[in-house]
Design an enzyme around this catalytic site. Sequence first.
Site, PDB file in Angstrom:
ATOM      1  N   SER A  35       1.035  -1.085   0.057  1.00 36.43           N
ATOM      2  CA  SER A  35       0.316   0.258  -0.293  1.00 36.43           C
ATOM      3  C   SER A  35       1.008   1.679  -0.103  1.00 36.43           C
ATOM      4  O   SER A  35       0.258   2.550  -0.377  1.00 36.43           O
ATOM      5  CB  SER A  35      -1.317   0.008   0.857  1.00 36.43           C
ATOM      6  OG  SER A  35      -0.242  -0.359   2.593  1.00 36.43           O
ATOM      7  N   HIS A  60      -5.613  -3.883  -2.071  1.00 32.57           N
ATOM      8  CA  HIS A  60      -5.620  -2.633  -2.827  1.00 32.57           C
ATOM      9  C   HIS A  60      -5.161  -3.784  -4.397  1.00 32.57           C
ATOM     10  O   HIS A  60      -4.486  -3.241  -5.260  1.00 32.57           O
ATOM     11  CB  HIS A  60      -4.118  -2.032  -2.305  1.00 32.57           C
ATOM     12  CG  HIS A  60      -3.901  -1.046  -0.968  1.00 32.57           C
ATOM     13  ND1 HIS A  60      -4.769  -0.301  -1.108  1.00 32.57           N
ATOM     14  CD2 HIS A  60      -4.263  -1.791   0.115  1.00 32.57           C
ATOM     15  CE1 HIS A  60      -5.049   0.311  -0.560  1.00 32.57           C
ATOM     16  NE2 HIS A  60      -4.209  -0.250   0.474  1.00 32.57           N
ATOM     17  N   LYS A  99     -12.868  -0.508  -0.128  1.00 33.30           N
ATOM     18  CA  LYS A  99     -11.288   0.291  -0.719  1.00 33.30           C
ATOM     19  C   LYS A  99     -12.334   0.451  -1.982  1.00 33.30           C
ATOM     20  O   LYS A  99     -13.871   0.960  -2.866  1.00 33.30           O
ATOM     21  CB  LYS A  99     -10.238  -0.496  -0.630  1.00 33.30           C
ATOM     22  CG  LYS A  99      -9.699  -0.289   0.101  1.00 33.30           C
ATOM     23  CD  LYS A  99      -7.974  -0.836   0.924  1.00 33.30           C
ATOM     24  CE  LYS A  99      -7.478  -0.642   1.193  1.00 33.30           C
ATOM     25  NZ  LYS A  99      -7.343  -1.012   2.231  1.00 33.30           N
TER      26      LYS A  99
END
Lengths: 84, 417
Positions: free
Chosen positions: B192, B220, B251
């Site tokens: 990240s 991610h 996310k």
Amino acid sequence: MDELKKVVREYVVREYIEDGDDREVNDTTPLISGGIVDSFSMVSLKRFLERKFQIQIPDAQATPEAFDSVAKIAELVRRFKPDA
Amino acid sequence: MAYSATARESYQKDLQGMRDAGLFKEERYIHAPQGADIEVEFPVGQGVPPKRVINMCANNYLGLSSHPEVVAAAHAGLDYRGYGVSSVRFICGTQDIHRELEVKLTEFLGTEDTLLFPSCMDANAGVFEAVLSDQDVMISDRLVHASIVDGMRLCKAMQDTYKHSDMGHLEEKLQEHQDKRQRLIITDGVFSMDGDLAKLDEIVALAEKYDAMVFVDDSHASGFIGKTGRGVHEHCGVVGKIDIITTTLGKALGGASGGCVSGRRELVELCRQRARPYLFSNSVAPVIVAGALKVMELVTRSTERRDKLEANTVFWRKGLKEIGLDIKEGDSPIVPVMLYNAKLAQDFARDLFGEGIYAVGFFFPVVAKAQARIRTQLSAAHDRHHLEKALEAFRKIGAKYGILGLTKNQIIEKYGL
């Protein structure tokens, strides 16, 4: 030349210093508080010392303070193996 | 009174210490739904009117956080399954739609089964303890997410680490731990802070050679990395070969909350039986499950949004390099602009905000010392005009600080570490 410190220093550089990182490690370089060794990675250092010097370091003594420099690590090892 | 004046003073001193060290974190209040354009109040609570800025720091990779179809599905979910479940999953907190979402995630990730958690932080907190014992070893990349570190701390298995993405070092560790019952290699899919991808093809090959299992946190990546957005395992051609994937719904996949453990049937079932954050907390609320089901439908139906994100990423990376800024190379929509000096990173971010661009400076201890940066993140919600305006702001502020075209060493020479 202190052979014990040399062995520890070589291990620390090989195990923890990333390629391209030009930080130097001497006997008093702060390892844990300096961000070179994190608390997780300390485990492999403890294992290395125990195997290399055939000692058992109790968890209570394997503290971040005791592992914070090559000199302190050498001191710790000698507590269990005075002739190291 | 147990909370004595001495206790209060002691805690106040701790907080002041954080302020003095420049480590005190402050929230900004966002007066708008998540998107490419947001209204930000900062500093907060001082009557400063919210400022309209382009958001370059959200994990809203696919731009689905405020997507009208997702919002409508969540509204409908509220109507047909209510607001709360008032129970943990195994008493009376499992609705049909929880299981439906788990099945959809399993299909999407190409695994055998999936279990929802209140968050991916919770998934990571519970999974290791559930599947490993003191006869096993966890071998993790040194740059894994904090939630993985916490989860590993809760597990009795031996902990070991390998240098970031260093396959030679990982192989040494696998050799060293052949005496253990199980070996679990642990990595993020996309890291990240640097935005680089794990070498999952090489990791899987090593796992096969040394009889190890593989764990990937693909928070991610899920929804947009790989040709159809399945994640880093798709990008690396190892779908079906990852034993445990944890990921988030917080996310790209709608951005609300929730996470999951997905992978081998037995391992997921062990989590259902043993993972404490699953056992002792309510699961994701029905309204979020309903929204997430729509997200899964959208990402399965079309790759249009991940394709737009990919095009935005290419445009942004190329633009920053042409300006003369020093970025971390890679393919992911996490693009760190390297400044090395912590104060420079803070000043740069503040000036960007003045120009209507919201991006955050990161420095030690969030990233390693001398690695201060501004982390930018792309979204499919960004249109070309957003990115052009943001590039112009980076050019202007970069010129102000005289760092355009400078190498790492030249920036360090100019600003120190």
